[in-house]
Design a protein around this motif. Structure first.
Motif, PDB file in Angstrom:
ATOM      1  N   UNK A  32       0.807  -1.220   0.000  1.00 47.51           N
ATOM      2  CA  UNK A  32       0.000   0.000   0.000  1.00 47.51           C
ATOM      3  C   UNK A  32       0.845   1.277   0.000  1.00 47.51           C
ATOM      4  N   UNK A  33       2.025   1.239   0.596  1.00 46.39           N
ATOM      5  CA  UNK A  33       2.870   2.435   0.681  1.00 46.39           C
ATOM      6  C   UNK A  33       3.379   2.859  -0.702  1.00 46.39           C
ATOM      7  N   UNK A  34       3.844   1.897  -1.482  1.00 45.17           N
ATOM      8  CA  UNK A  34       4.385   2.203  -2.816  1.00 45.17           C
ATOM      9  C   UNK A  34       3.336   2.089  -3.913  1.00 45.17           C
ATOM     10  N   UNK A  35       2.143   1.586  -3.556  1.00 37.73           N
ATOM     11  CA  UNK A  35       1.042   1.396  -4.510  1.00 37.73           C
ATOM     12  C   UNK A  35       1.474   0.512  -5.673  1.00 37.73           C
ATOM     13  N   UNK A  36       2.104  -0.625  -5.302  1.00 40.51           N
ATOM     14  CA  UNK A  36       2.549  -1.613  -6.276  1.00 40.51           C
ATOM     15  C   UNK A  36       1.971  -2.980  -5.924  1.00 40.51           C
ATOM     16  N   UNK A  37       1.715  -3.784  -6.947  1.00 43.21           N
ATOM     17  CA  UNK A  37       1.234  -5.151  -6.768  1.00 43.21           C
ATOM     18  C   UNK A  37       2.220  -6.096  -7.436  1.00 43.21           C
ATOM     19  N   UNK A  38       2.784  -6.992  -6.643  1.00 42.07           N
ATOM     20  CA  UNK A  38       3.752  -7.966  -7.137  1.00 42.07           C
ATOM     21  C   UNK A  38       3.006  -9.264  -7.445  1.00 42.07           C
ATOM     22  N   UNK A  44       4.534 -18.806  -6.360  1.00 44.97           N
ATOM     23  CA  UNK A  44       5.838 -18.187  -6.077  1.00 44.97           C
ATOM     24  C   UNK A  44       5.730 -16.683  -6.286  1.00 44.97           C
ATOM     25  N   UNK A  45       5.996 -15.884  -5.237  1.00 50.55           N
ATOM     26  CA  UNK A  45       5.934 -14.426  -5.400  1.00 50.55           C
ATOM     27  C   UNK A  45       7.106 -13.917  -6.236  1.00 50.55           C
ATOM     28  N   UNK A  46       6.802 -13.047  -7.192  1.00 44.43           N
ATOM     29  CA  UNK A  46       7.820 -12.441  -8.050  1.00 44.43           C
ATOM     30  C   UNK A  46       8.064 -11.037  -7.503  1.00 44.43           C
ATOM     31  N   UNK A  47       9.132 -10.894  -6.740  1.00 39.85           N
ATOM     32  CA  UNK A  47       9.387  -9.654  -6.006  1.00 39.85           C
ATOM     33  C   UNK A  47      10.364  -8.737  -6.744  1.00 39.85           C
ATOM     34  N   UNK A  48      10.127  -8.540  -8.028  1.00 33.87           N
ATOM     35  CA  UNK A  48      10.956  -7.668  -8.850  1.00 33.87           C
ATOM     36  C   UNK A  48      10.175  -6.401  -9.183  1.00 33.87           C
ATOM     37  N   UNK A  49      10.814  -5.258  -9.032  1.00 30.11           N
ATOM     38  CA  UNK A  49      10.157  -3.990  -9.344  1.00 30.11           C
ATOM     39  C   UNK A  49       9.697  -3.956 -10.800  1.00 30.11           C
ATOM     40  N   UNK A  50      10.482  -4.539 -11.693  1.00 34.46           N
ATOM     41  CA  UNK A  50      10.132  -4.530 -13.114  1.00 34.46           C
ATOM     42  C   UNK A  50       8.901  -5.379 -13.424  1.00 34.46           C
ATOM     43  N   UNK A  51       8.550  -6.314 -12.555  1.00 39.83           N
ATOM     44  CA  UNK A  51       7.376  -7.171 -12.738  1.00 39.83           C
ATOM     45  C   UNK A  51       6.148  -6.622 -12.009  1.00 39.83           C
ATOM     46  N   UNK A  52       6.313  -5.612 -11.169  1.00 37.56           N
ATOM     47  CA  UNK A  52       5.214  -5.093 -10.362  1.00 37.56           C
ATOM     48  C   UNK A  52       4.271  -4.252 -11.223  1.00 37.56           C
ATOM     49  N   UNK A  53       3.009  -4.289 -10.816  1.00 35.59           N
ATOM     50  CA  UNK A  53       1.964  -3.498 -11.478  1.00 35.59           C
ATOM     51  C   UNK A  53       1.624  -2.309 -10.587  1.00 35.59           C
ATOM     52  N   UNK A  54       1.571  -1.123 -11.170  1.00 32.93           N
ATOM     53  CA  UNK A  54       1.191   0.063 -10.418  1.00 32.93           C
ATOM     54  C   UNK A  54      -0.316   0.031 -10.157  1.00 32.93           C
ATOM     55  N   UNK A  55      -0.703   0.335  -8.940  1.00 37.62           N
ATOM     56  CA  UNK A  55      -2.126   0.375  -8.586  1.00 37.62           C
ATOM     57  C   UNK A  55      -2.720   1.694  -9.008  1.00 37.62           C
ATOM     58  N   UNK A  56      -3.962   1.649  -9.478  1.00 43.89           N
ATOM     59  CA  UNK A  56      -4.631   2.901  -9.832  1.00 43.89           C
ATOM     60  C   UNK A  56      -5.340   3.466  -8.585  1.00 43.89           C
ATOM     61  N   UNK A  57      -6.009   4.578  -8.727  1.00 44.13           N
ATOM     62  CA  UNK A  57      -6.603   5.291  -7.592  1.00 44.13           C
ATOM     63  C   UNK A  57      -7.645   4.469  -6.837  1.00 44.13           C
ATOM     64  N   UNK A  58      -8.397   3.614  -7.518  1.00 44.32           N
ATOM     65  CA  UNK A  58      -9.467   2.851  -6.866  1.00 44.32           C
ATOM     66  C   UNK A  58      -8.942   1.636  -6.120  1.00 44.32           C
ATOM     67  N   UNK A  59      -7.758   1.191  -6.435  1.00 44.60           N
ATOM     68  CA  UNK A  59      -7.202  -0.003  -5.814  1.00 44.60           C
ATOM     69  C   UNK A  59      -6.373   0.349  -4.592  1.00 44.60           C
ATOM     70  N   UNK A  60      -6.155  -0.694  -3.774  1.00 46.52           N
ATOM     71  CA  UNK A  60      -5.243  -0.544  -2.662  1.00 46.52           C
ATOM     72  C   UNK A  60      -5.875   0.067  -1.484  1.00 46.52           C
TER      73      UNK A  60
END
Length: 60
Positions: A32-38, A44-60
């Motif tokens: 929630x702090x960075x508004x990213x979804x991994x 298996x969690x993919x904890x790479x910034x390049x694989x993360x999806x940015x959350x839009x205003x309605x999410x998170x």
């Protein structure tokens, strides 16, 4: 995903806690702090910034 594993994982950017969000087709670990979804692929969690999806205003 094992709940104990989720408690140990932190955001690779800010080191903050993550929340598991489960959808019908996929799961994601959300910072929630960075508004990213991994993504979680095949349990298996993919904890790479390049694989993360940015959350839009309605999410998170």
């Amino acid at each position: 995903m094992d709940p104990r594993l989720i408690e140990l994982l932190v955001c690779p950017l800010c080191k903050g806690p993550l929340k598991l969000e489960r959808g019908e087709a996929h799961s994601e670990l959300v910072c929630p702090a960075d508004r990213l979804a991994f993504p979680v692929r095949d349990g298996i969690p993919v904890m790479l910034e390049s694989e993360a999806r940015a959350l839009d205003e309605q999410e998170g």
